[in-house]
Write a protein that holds these residues in place. Structure first.
Motif, PDB file in Angstrom:
ATOM      1  N   UNK A  44       0.819  -1.214   0.000  1.00 44.80           N
ATOM      2  CA  UNK A  44       0.000   0.000   0.000  1.00 44.80           C
ATOM      3  C   UNK A  44       0.854   1.266   0.000  1.00 44.80           C
ATOM      4  N   UNK A  45       2.135   1.155   0.375  1.00 45.69           N
ATOM      5  CA  UNK A  45       2.976   2.340   0.451  1.00 45.69           C
ATOM      6  C   UNK A  45       4.211   2.298  -0.410  1.00 45.69           C
ATOM      7  N   UNK A  46       4.371   1.237  -1.186  1.00 42.70           N
ATOM      8  CA  UNK A  46       5.530   1.059  -2.064  1.00 42.70           C
ATOM      9  C   UNK A  46       5.136   0.010  -3.114  1.00 42.70           C
ATOM     10  N   UNK A  62      10.938  -8.279  -3.320  1.00 40.36           N
ATOM     11  CA  UNK A  62      11.626  -7.043  -2.962  1.00 40.36           C
ATOM     12  C   UNK A  62      10.585  -5.928  -2.859  1.00 40.36           C
ATOM     13  N   UNK A  63      10.895  -4.959  -2.010  1.00 43.97           N
ATOM     14  CA  UNK A  63      10.064  -3.758  -1.922  1.00 43.97           C
ATOM     15  C   UNK A  63      10.837  -2.622  -2.569  1.00 43.97           C
ATOM     16  N   UNK A  64      10.258  -2.066  -3.626  1.00 45.48           N
ATOM     17  CA  UNK A  64      10.843  -0.927  -4.327  1.00 45.48           C
ATOM     18  C   UNK A  64      10.161   0.323  -3.799  1.00 45.48           C
ATOM     19  N   UNK A  65      10.948   1.230  -3.257  1.00 47.41           N
ATOM     20  CA  UNK A  65      10.438   2.470  -2.680  1.00 47.41           C
ATOM     21  C   UNK A  65      10.692   3.580  -3.708  1.00 47.41           C
ATOM     22  N   UNK A  71       6.021   5.850   2.973  1.00 45.07           N
ATOM     23  CA  UNK A  71       6.264   5.534   4.384  1.00 45.07           C
ATOM     24  C   UNK A  71       7.376   4.497   4.576  1.00 45.07           C
ATOM     25  N   UNK A  72       7.819   3.872   3.498  1.00 48.64           N
ATOM     26  CA  UNK A  72       8.887   2.874   3.579  1.00 48.64           C
ATOM     27  C   UNK A  72      10.252   3.444   3.194  1.00 48.64           C
ATOM     28  N   UNK A  82      14.521   3.700  -3.257  1.00 50.04           N
ATOM     29  CA  UNK A  82      15.151   2.729  -2.385  1.00 50.04           C
ATOM     30  C   UNK A  82      14.749   1.299  -2.661  1.00 50.04           C
ATOM     31  N   UNK A  83      15.557   0.412  -2.132  1.00 50.20           N
ATOM     32  CA  UNK A  83      15.298  -1.027  -2.170  1.00 50.20           C
ATOM     33  C   UNK A  83      15.228  -1.482  -0.724  1.00 50.20           C
TER      34      UNK A  83
END
Length: 161
Positions: A44-46, A62-65, A71-72, A82-83
């Protein structure tokens, strides 16, 4: 292999994989497992991406920002992305999954016109750090931080041209 956004019905599978990968690397910060398991919150944020192998099994995530407003975000630079929480199933490590996911994030950063990619890695995550260095990330001690007194996270930065 295919890299794509995680689907809601895959959140639990990716959560389990992420926790297993972090434990396998020796990282076991008290209280962090809950955050690792919150795939829905991250989505929901990334952007949460998964790598699916030829058998249809999720072998990494992976979470990609995409920017500092997420918020991440663990950074405040407007030109960065970011990663976070890159994880590869222990059975699939050493097969290029982590590198493929990191490369996908770098490509997304370029398409967004970002100037750099920032990430953090625990000291115990040496295999991941080798991937980052191979992709051109450089250690940046100015980005190091301690989310609690017993956990040091090492900062890495990739300048994009």
């Amino acid at each position: 292999m295919e890299i794509r956004p995680v689907r809601p019905e895959e959140h639990t599978e990716l959560a389990d994989l992420t926790v297993a990968a972090y434990r396998h690397s020796g990282y076991d910060e008290d209280g962090y497992e809950e955050e690792l398991r919150d795939v829905a919150g991250r989505a929901s944020g990334a952007e949460v991406l998964v790598l699916v192998d030829d058998d249809g099994r999720i072998v990494g995530g992976v979470t990609f920002v995409p920017d500092h407003a997420s918020p991440y975000a663990e950074f405040d630079a407007e030109h960065a992305c970011g990663i976070r929480m890159l994880a590869v199933h222990p059975d699939a490590q050493g097969q290029g999954v982590g590198e493929a996911l990191a490369t996908e994030c770098i490509g997304r950063a370029r398409r967004l016109g970002r100037h750099e990619v920032i990430l953090h890695s625990a000291r115990t995550m040496r295999a991941a750090q080798h991937i980052y260095e191979r992709l051109g990330f450089e250690r940046d001690p100015n980005l190091d931080w301690w989310p609690n007194p017993t956990v040091e996270l090492l900062g890495f930065r990739l300048h994009l041209s």
